[in-house]
Each structure stands twice: as C-alpha cells, then as structure tokens.
Design a protein around this motif. Structure first.
Motif, PDB file in Angstrom:
ATOM      1  N   LEU A 277       0.834  -1.199   0.000  1.00  0.00           N
ATOM      2  CA  LEU A 277       0.000   0.000   0.000  1.00  0.00           C
ATOM      3  C   LEU A 277       0.872   1.254   0.000  1.00  0.00           C
ATOM      4  O   LEU A 277       2.065   1.197   0.334  1.00  0.00           O
ATOM      5  CB  LEU A 277      -0.923  -0.020   1.217  1.00  0.00           C
ATOM      6  N   PRO A 278       0.326   2.420  -0.369  1.00  0.00           N
ATOM      7  CA  PRO A 278       1.133   3.643  -0.475  1.00  0.00           C
ATOM      8  C   PRO A 278       1.918   3.954   0.795  1.00  0.00           C
ATOM      9  O   PRO A 278       1.427   3.756   1.917  1.00  0.00           O
ATOM     10  CB  PRO A 278       0.078   4.717  -0.758  1.00  0.00           C
ATOM     11  N   GLU A 345      -6.537  16.992   2.618  1.00  0.00           N
ATOM     12  CA  GLU A 345      -5.629  16.032   1.981  1.00  0.00           C
ATOM     13  C   GLU A 345      -6.081  14.581   2.157  1.00  0.00           C
ATOM     14  O   GLU A 345      -5.463  13.679   1.599  1.00  0.00           O
ATOM     15  CB  GLU A 345      -4.224  16.177   2.575  1.00  0.00           C
ATOM     16  N   LEU A 346      -7.142  14.360   2.912  1.00  0.00           N
ATOM     17  CA  LEU A 346      -7.557  12.991   3.181  1.00  0.00           C
ATOM     18  C   LEU A 346      -7.898  12.238   1.895  1.00  0.00           C
ATOM     19  O   LEU A 346      -8.515  12.784   0.983  1.00  0.00           O
ATOM     20  CB  LEU A 346      -8.770  12.978   4.115  1.00  0.00           C
ATOM     21  N   GLY A 347      -7.483  10.997   1.855  1.00  0.00           N
ATOM     22  CA  GLY A 347      -7.788  10.139   0.715  1.00  0.00           C
ATOM     23  C   GLY A 347      -7.574   8.693   1.109  1.00  0.00           C
ATOM     24  O   GLY A 347      -6.971   8.400   2.141  1.00  0.00           O
ATOM     25  N   GLY A 348      -8.065   7.779   0.298  1.00  0.00           N
ATOM     26  CA  GLY A 348      -7.891   6.374   0.610  1.00  0.00           C
ATOM     27  C   GLY A 348      -8.659   5.493  -0.345  1.00  0.00           C
ATOM     28  O   GLY A 348      -9.356   5.984  -1.248  1.00  0.00           O
ATOM     29  N   ALA A 349      -8.547   4.201  -0.145  1.00  0.00           N
ATOM     30  CA  ALA A 349      -9.199   3.272  -1.069  1.00  0.00           C
ATOM     31  C   ALA A 349      -9.380   1.897  -0.436  1.00  0.00           C
ATOM     32  O   ALA A 349      -8.625   1.496   0.454  1.00  0.00           O
ATOM     33  CB  ALA A 349      -8.387   3.130  -2.354  1.00  0.00           C
ATOM     34  N   LEU A 350     -10.402   1.197  -0.919  1.00  0.00           N
ATOM     35  CA  LEU A 350     -10.619  -0.217  -0.657  1.00  0.00           C
ATOM     36  C   LEU A 350     -10.228  -0.971  -1.913  1.00  0.00           C
ATOM     37  O   LEU A 350     -10.648  -0.611  -3.024  1.00  0.00           O
ATOM     38  CB  LEU A 350     -12.083  -0.482  -0.326  1.00  0.00           C
ATOM     39  N   ALA A 416     -12.292   4.167  -4.422  1.00  0.00           N
ATOM     40  CA  ALA A 416     -11.312   5.146  -3.962  1.00  0.00           C
ATOM     41  C   ALA A 416     -11.925   6.521  -3.790  1.00  0.00           C
ATOM     42  O   ALA A 416     -12.845   6.914  -4.529  1.00  0.00           O
ATOM     43  CB  ALA A 416     -10.141   5.228  -4.947  1.00  0.00           C
ATOM     44  N   TYR A 417     -11.388   7.248  -2.826  1.00  0.00           N
ATOM     45  CA  TYR A 417     -11.765   8.641  -2.615  1.00  0.00           C
ATOM     46  C   TYR A 417     -10.599   9.504  -3.078  1.00  0.00           C
ATOM     47  O   TYR A 417      -9.550   9.542  -2.445  1.00  0.00           O
ATOM     48  CB  TYR A 417     -12.068   8.898  -1.144  1.00  0.00           C
ATOM     49  N   GLY A 418     -10.766  10.153  -4.219  1.00  0.00           N
ATOM     50  CA  GLY A 418      -9.720  11.002  -4.772  1.00  0.00           C
ATOM     51  C   GLY A 418      -8.991  10.360  -5.930  1.00  0.00           C
ATOM     52  O   GLY A 418      -8.793   9.142  -5.961  1.00  0.00           O
ATOM     53  N   ALA A 423      -5.268   6.120  -8.240  1.00  0.00           N
ATOM     54  CA  ALA A 423      -4.080   5.743  -9.015  1.00  0.00           C
ATOM     55  C   ALA A 423      -3.108   4.919  -8.174  1.00  0.00           C
ATOM     56  O   ALA A 423      -2.563   3.903  -8.625  1.00  0.00           O
ATOM     57  CB  ALA A 423      -3.391   6.999  -9.542  1.00  0.00           C
ATOM     58  N   ASP A 424      -2.884   5.351  -6.923  1.00  0.00           N
ATOM     59  CA  ASP A 424      -1.933   4.652  -6.071  1.00  0.00           C
ATOM     60  C   ASP A 424      -2.458   3.307  -5.580  1.00  0.00           C
ATOM     61  O   ASP A 424      -1.680   2.446  -5.165  1.00  0.00           O
ATOM     62  CB  ASP A 424      -1.563   5.520  -4.872  1.00  0.00           C
TER      63      ASP A 424
END
Length: 508
Positions: A277-278, A345-350, A416-418, A423-424
C-alpha cells in the motif's frame, strides 16, 4: 464509598503499576492455584520482572514525559495516589513492605446478563503479618471467619490473606478461594485451562484467560444473549492473550479460531497487500480471501433472515445477482488504506483482488445503477473519469471535495476517494514496505506474522493539529504522551484451524 472498596482500588492500582518497577527475585507460586476450576475469567501479571523484560519496561517508561527512572516515577505516583485516597494507607509504610511479585484476578461466576458476578483480586505477599496489618488499618469492616480463615466484611466485599495471597473479593469470591485452598479443584487442575496455557508464548509479563464456552453459556441464559447460540462454533475453545515488553514497544499475543479472527482486522491473518500500500498511508488493513470470509459470516448471520437460502433469495430479488456465484466467488485478498495529514488532503481506497473480471464487472454495474437511482440533482454519476482507464463509474457531489471512483483494472476492484488515491491503489510510487516505520512495526509483532492492521500515530497527530481540536487545552496536555508512540500493528500466522495473532504498540 466503603473503605474496603477504596482499599481494593488502591491495592489494585499498586499491583498493576508496580509491574513497571521491576526487581530481582524469584516468582511466587501460581495464583491459578487459588482460582476455582471452571472460572469464567482469569488473569495474572508479574509485578517484578527481571532481565530483558525489566530493561524493556524501564526503557519504554523513560521515553514518556516525566523525571527520573521508571521505578522512581512509579513509586512517587503510588505514594501520591495513596496519600490522596481515603484508605488511610501509606504506600511506602503499609503496602510496599509486603508487596510480592505477582498479582492476579479471577471471575468465578457471572449472572445471566453479565451485570453481576463473583470474583477476586489476588496480590502475592512476602509478609502475611504486614499484609494483615495493612488490611486491618485500611478496612473499616467487621471480622468474620470461614473454615479457619479470618477475613474482613464490608457491604458485599471481603478481604483477607489466604496461603500467601492478599485476597480482595466479593464474599462468595473470597469463600471460593478459601475452598480451593482447602483441597478444592483449582484452575491448575482444569485440563482445558492447562491446554490453553501450554499453547501460549512462554516469554510474557502476564496473560488473561477467558473460558469462552462457559461465558457464552452464561450469557445465553439472558434474553439479549439468546442469539449467541448460532455462534457456538466461534466460541467453542477458551481464549488466552499474553503481554510482553521489548525496548521497541509492547506486544499482545493470542491463539484464536480462524473464523473468529477473520472479522477483526487488527488481529486477523494478514496479506501481502499490506506492505504494498502507499508509503504515506497512516491506516492500512489487509486480509486474504475476502470471499471466503464473507461466506462464513453469511452462514452465521443467515439465521437472522430465516436461513442462508432465504438470505440469498432476498439478495437476488433486490440486486439481480447470485450472492455466491456473482459476488463472493471472485473476491480474493483485500486491503484498505487511508492517508492525509489535513482534512483537505484525506484520501484512501478499498482494494479487492478479482479472479473473474466479468463477474466483478457485473457487481460494479449493479452498484452504479443503484447510485444513479439514488443520486439527487446536484450529484453526478457517470462513466469512470480517471487517467489510466479501467471499467467503472465516478461519483461527484458538491458535498464531497474529491470524486469517488469505483472501478476495476489489472485484476483489482477499487473503491477510492480522490484521483491520487485511485491511481496509487493500482500502482503506488513508494510502498509501506519501503518505510522504516512499517519495518519497525513488523518487527514489533515478532515471529513470522503477516501484517493485517497498521496505524501510524504521528500523521494522526498532525491531522488533529490541522483542525480546531489542535488548539484545545486538553489536547495540548495529552499530545506529549502520544508523541512517543510509533504505531499500532496487528497480524497473525496460520496454525492449523487456528491463528496465532499478535497486536503491538511501538514506541519511538
């Protein structure tokens, strides 16, 4: 407040905190020898660790705000705590001279609803006469006798000395300890307890044992606990968790059924996705075989809907999808990450690995259809709008600063949010496994555990500081005690039909 309760609270605090003092000396006899066989819960802790454990505790304590070494800080804390209490006891004069090197507790009985029960706190004593004198001074209750053992009684509490242990308990809990000492069956004679303990790590400061079959059986007798019967498979074996300390932090370990651990990412079996993960993720979770995990819980909770078959029929009627074939069958390993040190700046993904993009594509289409049907006039649900392509949908709303993407690409289904997080999620520039913080967290688990849960503290502190809460006076007082923390990390390794799970807290 009854003085016996004040004395109990003071001695309990002394027992727990004294574990940090450490000193040389041999261990006392096991407190389990006073706990009745079949007890619902039991726990014990070493009050005077030696060697590496003592050095680790001293090192950890000194990393937090305060003056002096660990022993000096804790002794001062205890002296102040007793001075401020109404127990009438002095830690230095009345407790420290007899305090032994082990403390424990047991719960011998619980009421059906779990609101009431019987149990005891056990503190080892090196001098029974001095311990009895402390009880006599600290407790304003009448004296009683049970099987030749003198004790104090006040309200529903009892206190006395039994076979080298100060016992502070409910009246029935105290009598249970005396009965065990009088040739009764103890946990030492309990085969289930011994088998569970034999399977635990030997290097430990202490442990907690939960007789889950007995606990569930008791709780099921209440109206609220009646539904626990369908989860008997999860709670068929007792549970034991240990704690130990190293200079890098504190680690808890336990052996649990796979089915039970799968629903708790902090201690469940990890997956290789976590380290990939990032690198700037402050929250990361990863587990294998999401489809199989969900399938187990469909079996468990299906009874609430009239059985699994009925649940699957309801699902197909509302979605048009076959739960097993269209949804669960393609789901492989899964992961979640969250990052950002400010709200903007919050972001994330499942991320869920897919073994059949045709089937996972149908699930994405179904979710997109429901999203379009429920969207209001200000929200836009359209084709995937993301560099790099993929099959999916993008949701934009004036109430959400960044777009939400649901898509699949390169064998992964991503929510994903963002844009950057999306992409990441597919291909991060740098990964967590490249960072020193994540490597330290992995080491804190010990053994060959795969990380299933990772939470970095420093970015979260920065996130709080970026909000109005960062100016709060109480936050300013608490923050210095959080800053030494590195991360919280959990993971597990398979061991037959069970998992050896670990949870660690690192200190920088």
């Amino acid at each position: 407040m009854p003085r016996i309760l004040l004395t109990l609270s003071a001695l309990l605090t002394a027992a727990l905190v004294a574990a940090g003092c450490g000193s040389d000396g041999s261990s006392s006899s096991a407190a389990a020898g006073l706990a009745p066989a079949g007890s619902v819960m039991y726990g014990e802790v070493t009050l005077k660790p030696e060697g590496d454990q003592k050095a680790a505790i001293d090192s950890l304590v000194e990393k937090f705000p305060g003056q002096g070494g660990a022993s000096d800080r804790i002794r001062k804390l205890m002296e102040n705590a007793f001075a401020d209490s109404d127990s009438g006891l002095s830690y230095k004069k009345d407790v420290e001279p007899w305090l032994g090197d082990e403390a424990a507790f047991f719960v011998s009985r619980l009421s059906a609803g779990g609101e009431d029960g019987d149990g005891a706190l056990l503190v080892a004593t090196d001098d029974e006469d001095k311990a009895k004198a402390a009880l006599d001074k600290g407790i304003d209750g009448k004296k009683a006798d049970y099987k030749g053992t003198e004790y104090f009684v006040e309200d529903q509490g009892a206190a006395g000395v039994v076979d080298g242990w100060v016992v502070l308990a409910t009246v029935r809990g105290f009598k249970a300890a005396v009965d065990v000492a009088d040739e009764g069956r103890s946990l030492d004679d309990d085969e289930s307890f011994q088998n569970t303990l034999d399977d635990a790590p030997e290097d430990r400061l202490g442990y907690v044992y939960v007789n889950t079959p007995a606990l569930v059986k008791t709780l099921r007798q209440s109206a609220a606990g009646a539904q626990l019967g369908q989860f008997d498979e999860l709670f068929k074996d007792p549970f034991l968790a240990t704690i130990d300390a190293e200079e890098s932090g504190v680690r808890f370990e336990a052996t649990v059924p796979k089915a039970l651990a799968a629903g708790f990412p902090m201690v469940a079996e990890g997956a290789d996705l976590a380290g990939g993960l990032p690198a700037d993720s402050w929250l990361a979770m990863a587990q294998p075989e999401l489809g199989k995990t969900l399938d187990r819980y469909v079996d468990l909770f299906g009874a609430q809907l009239g059985g699994r078959d009925n649940a699957e029929q309801q699902f197909k009627a509302s979605t048009g999808l076959d739960l097993q074939d269209d949804v669960l069958s393609w789901m492989g390993d899964w992961a979640v990450f969250v990052r950002g040190t400010s709200v903007s700046e919050l972001g994330g993904a499942l991320i869920v690995e897919t073994s059949d993009e045709e089937k996972s594509g149908r699930v994405i289409d179904t979710i997109a259809r429901f999203a379009r049907q429920s969207a209001d006039a200000s929200e836009q649900v359209g084709p995937l709008d993301l560099p790099g392509g993929g099959e999916g949908v993008t949701l934009r709303s004036p109430d959400v600063p960044q777009p939400i993407h649901l898509f699949q690409r390169d064998g992964k289904v991503v929510l994903a949010y963002g844009d950057a997080a999306a992409a990441d999620a597919i291909s991060p520039g740098q990964s967590l496994s490249d960072t020193a913080e994540f490597a330290q967290a992995e080491d804190a688990l010990g053994g060959d555990y795969n990380v299933s849960f990772y939470l970095a503290v420093e970015p979260i502190l920065a996130l709080v500081d970026s909000t109005s809460a960062g100016a709060d006076a109480e936050w300013a007082q608490a923050k210095p005690y959080l800053e030494p923390l590195g991360a919280l990390v959990g993971g597990a390794q398979a061991d037959g039909d069970k998992l050896r799970s670990a949870f660690g807290v690192t200190v920088k």
